[in-house]
Scaffold this motif. Structure first.
Motif, PDB file in Angstrom:
ATOM      1  N   ARG A 366     -88.780  18.657 -30.073  1.00 45.73           N
ATOM      2  CA  ARG A 366     -89.923  17.866 -30.806  1.00 45.73           C
ATOM      3  C   ARG A 366     -90.566  16.910 -29.995  1.00 45.73           C
ATOM      4  O   ARG A 366     -91.724  16.863 -29.641  1.00 45.73           O
ATOM      5  CB  ARG A 366     -89.416  17.246 -32.135  1.00 45.73           C
ATOM      6  CG  ARG A 366     -90.499  16.580 -32.882  1.00 45.73           C
ATOM      7  CD  ARG A 366     -89.901  15.834 -34.030  1.00 45.73           C
ATOM      8  NE  ARG A 366     -89.101  14.820 -33.959  1.00 45.73           N
ATOM      9  CZ  ARG A 366     -88.768  13.974 -34.811  1.00 45.73           C
ATOM     10  NH1 ARG A 366     -89.222  14.109 -35.979  1.00 45.73           N
ATOM     11  NH2 ARG A 366     -87.838  12.778 -34.621  1.00 45.73           N
ATOM     12  N   ALA A 367     -89.724  16.182 -29.212  1.00 50.79           N
ATOM     13  CA  ALA A 367     -90.399  14.923 -28.377  1.00 50.79           C
ATOM     14  C   ALA A 367     -91.111  15.732 -27.218  1.00 50.79           C
ATOM     15  O   ALA A 367     -92.123  15.420 -26.770  1.00 50.79           O
ATOM     16  CB  ALA A 367     -89.178  14.189 -27.902  1.00 50.79           C
ATOM     17  N   SER A 368     -90.647  16.938 -26.721  1.00 51.77           N
ATOM     18  CA  SER A 368     -91.278  17.544 -25.689  1.00 51.77           C
ATOM     19  C   SER A 368     -92.577  18.115 -26.134  1.00 51.77           C
ATOM     20  O   SER A 368     -93.630  17.813 -25.278  1.00 51.77           O
ATOM     21  CB  SER A 368     -90.381  18.910 -25.322  1.00 51.77           C
ATOM     22  OG  SER A 368     -89.097  18.264 -24.565  1.00 51.77           O
ATOM     23  N   ILE A 369     -92.776  18.406 -27.274  1.00 51.08           N
ATOM     24  CA  ILE A 369     -94.079  19.107 -27.872  1.00 51.08           C
ATOM     25  C   ILE A 369     -95.051  17.879 -27.950  1.00 51.08           C
ATOM     26  O   ILE A 369     -96.249  18.039 -27.322  1.00 51.08           O
ATOM     27  CB  ILE A 369     -93.881  19.829 -29.233  1.00 51.08           C
ATOM     28  CG1 ILE A 369     -92.874  21.066 -29.036  1.00 51.08           C
ATOM     29  CG2 ILE A 369     -95.003  20.175 -29.890  1.00 51.08           C
ATOM     30  CD1 ILE A 369     -92.532  21.962 -30.158  1.00 51.08           C
ATOM     31  N   VAL A 370     -94.579  16.812 -28.620  1.00 44.31           N
ATOM     32  CA  VAL A 370     -95.160  15.707 -29.025  1.00 44.31           C
ATOM     33  C   VAL A 370     -96.034  15.131 -27.547  1.00 44.31           C
ATOM     34  O   VAL A 370     -96.906  14.570 -27.446  1.00 44.31           O
ATOM     35  CB  VAL A 370     -94.633  14.627 -29.802  1.00 44.31           C
ATOM     36  CG1 VAL A 370     -95.625  13.404 -29.835  1.00 44.31           C
ATOM     37  CG2 VAL A 370     -94.309  15.341 -31.210  1.00 44.31           C
TER      38      VAL A 370
END
Length: 538
Positions: A366-370
């Protein structure tokens, strides 16, 4: 009751099976890897397999971009109209987008390696047919057939990666896959320009042949066969419905920039797409063995990441479409110079993918996508500040940020989507993932292209005729040779850059919305046994 197949269908089925037996014999030294072992440890030659898969990907991505610079030469060779030239480009996109899902299902049933090989052979044969074209409509037909070959190849490439790589290594494999696609996208216009200059338009198809030979050799030598262990029954009616629905939808979307939202062709195609896809959905909901598992869209990982990626594709899909006009018509660069000028986008994707491949292990999916979407949004913010006299470094920085953000988010997004799909149905899942991205790109060109044209037209002075206000190119043609040429030209270029700024801000909004979707839908609750970092059940 047994229903007899038409002779042609039965013959095609026999040819498919015989091709599979030939390919199976060619892989005697490369036994099929059990699915469980591949998921836990990965195939021992997985990185070599990735090279072969990327070689196949390189072929179809280069062909998707190499043709653009050859369009003037094709127009002269066949005395083709603007509509016919548009059909040369669109035939490939429409068929490719329409056949992705059926092709993915076929790869699950008959084998991903077999499907890739068949697709590459079709691609090579139709490239020869394009070289020998004697009319523009023959060329359009060959481009459509090439789209069918590409559709067979694309989902299988991702499905093979899912099969041979363990889940922990897939983000890095997807990063390499995305980097190759980006390099191919940037290489296409440059390669096409050289081939057209040194030979003629046929060179952009001739280059496909040696690349297909290399990709075929690598696929046959290295890629192991894999398929769904459950031999699901074919659904001919479902295949027709999803193909007709997707072809009509893609055609409706790409016709909007040229004809408008209310054009009969756009409305008719949209209506046909809605009916066909609704019928397909109803049929799939009632089927015991559905062709497409629509239940995946109830999975937050699959639906959330797919929607987020589609939103980002809407934003990025029109970037080159808009900037190519800015670089050539506002800044006065040639086609080859503008091709070089957009190279930072591909460089950014390669660099972003290098870091994005390991990011899910360190900061989570999730953090990578955001984070990637946020960097892309920053790129759009930079591009929104362009003026007719901006230094090129502003263009380069904006493209670099857009590419880096997309490359950083891509591996996490793809592995999140495909992580929600059962491995034995990887072909179907990969096809859906590709479809979401292709539809996002098509929608981006249609929506943001229409926005660009509307804002541009509204900023032009009232004395410019309507026919000359449809685009910057049309206005510049109208101004050429007139006494007030300099005034009209400066006004038109200023109006275009203002319209471009509105378009880039809208792209920024799509990127931020995609980040918000990922942040919300991929939210996890540790109490339910879900890894709070990745959003995957432990």
């Amino acid at each position: 009751m047994v229903v007899e197949q038409p002779y042609s269908v039965g013959l095609l089925h026999q040819c498919w099976r015989r091709a599979g037996r030939v390919m199976d014999r060619s892989a005697v030294e490369e036994p099929e890897v059990p699915e469980a072992a591949a998921q836990e440890q990965g195939h021992p030659r997985r990185w070599l397999i990735l090279v072969a898969v990327c070689a196949a990907l390189l072929v179809i991505v280069i062909d998707n971009t190499v043709l653009n610079v050859a369009m003037p030469s094709i127009g002269q060779a066949f005395n083709a109209s603007t509509g016919e030239l548009q059909a040369v480009l669109d035939a490939y996109v429409v068929v490719f987008g329409g056949l992705l899902v059926p092709a993915g299902v076929l790869s699950d049933r008959y084998g991903r390696r077999r499907t890739m090989v068949i697709g590459l052979i079709v691609f090579a044969l139709t490239s020869v047919g394009a070289i020998l074209a004697q009319s523009v409509w023959w060329l359009i037909g060959m481009r459509a057939a090439m789209g069918a070959g590409a559709a067979l190849v694309m989902p299988a490439t991702l499905a093979v990666i899912v099969q041979v790589f363990p889940s922990a290594e897939r983000p890095r494999a997807f990063a390499a896959w995305a980097a190759v696609a980006s390099v191919a996208m940037g290489l296409g216009p440059l390669l096409g320009g050289v081939l057209v200059d040194q030979w003629n338009w046929a060179g952009v198809f001739l280059i496909n042949l040696p690349m297909v030979v290399v990709a075929l050799a690598g696929t046959l030598k290295l890629v192991p066969e894999s398929k769904d262990p459950v031999r699901r029954p074919l659904d001919p009616l479902g295949t027709v419905l999803i193909t007709v629905g997707m072809v009509a939808l893609v055609w409706a979307v790409i016709s909007v920039p040229e004809q408008g939202f209310t054009a009969p062709s756009a409305l008719g195609s949209a209506a046909l797409a809605a009916l066909a896809l609704l019928a397909f959905g109803v049929r799939q909901g009632r089927a015991q063995e559905p062709m497409v598992d629509l239940g995946l869209y109830r999975d937050r990982r699959f639906a959330g990441a797919s929607f987020a990626i589609a939103l980002l594709s809407v934003a990025t899909g029109s970037t080159l479409f808009v900037l190519s006009q800015y670089l050539q018509l506002v800044r006065g660069l040639s086609a080859s110079q503008s091709g070089l000028a957009v190279a930072p986008l591909a460089v950014g994707v390669v660099v972003g993918s290098a870091f994005g491949g390991r990011a899910p292990e360190r900061i989570g999916h999730r953090a990578s996508i955001v984070a990637g979407f946020a960097v892309t949004a920053c790129g759009f913010a930079v591009l929104s500040g362009l003026t007719p006299h901006s230094d090129y470094t502003v263009v380069a920085l904006g493209l670099l940020l857009c590419g880096a953000g997309t490359g950083f988010a891509g591996p996490a997004g793809t592995s999140t989507v495909l992580g929600a799909v059962p491995p034995h149905r990887a072909g179907m899942g990969s096809a859906l993932n590709d479809t979401h991205q292709q539809m996002g790109i098509a929608l981006g060109v249609a929506m943001l292209g229409s926005l660009l044209a509307t804002v541009y037209r509204g900023l032009l002075p009232g004395n410019v005729p309507e026919r000359a206000s449809s685009s910057l190119a049309a206005t510049l043609r109208y101004a050429s040779g007139r006494a007030e040429e300099a005034v009209i030209t400066d006004t038109a270029r200023s109006a275009f850059t203002h319209a471009q700024a509105v378009t880039m801000v809208t792209g920024l909004g799509f990127a931020v919305t995609g980040a918000a979707v990922a942040l919300i839908t991929l939210r996890t609750v540790a109490a339910k046994g879900v890894d709070a970092k990745d959003g995957h059940r432990s």
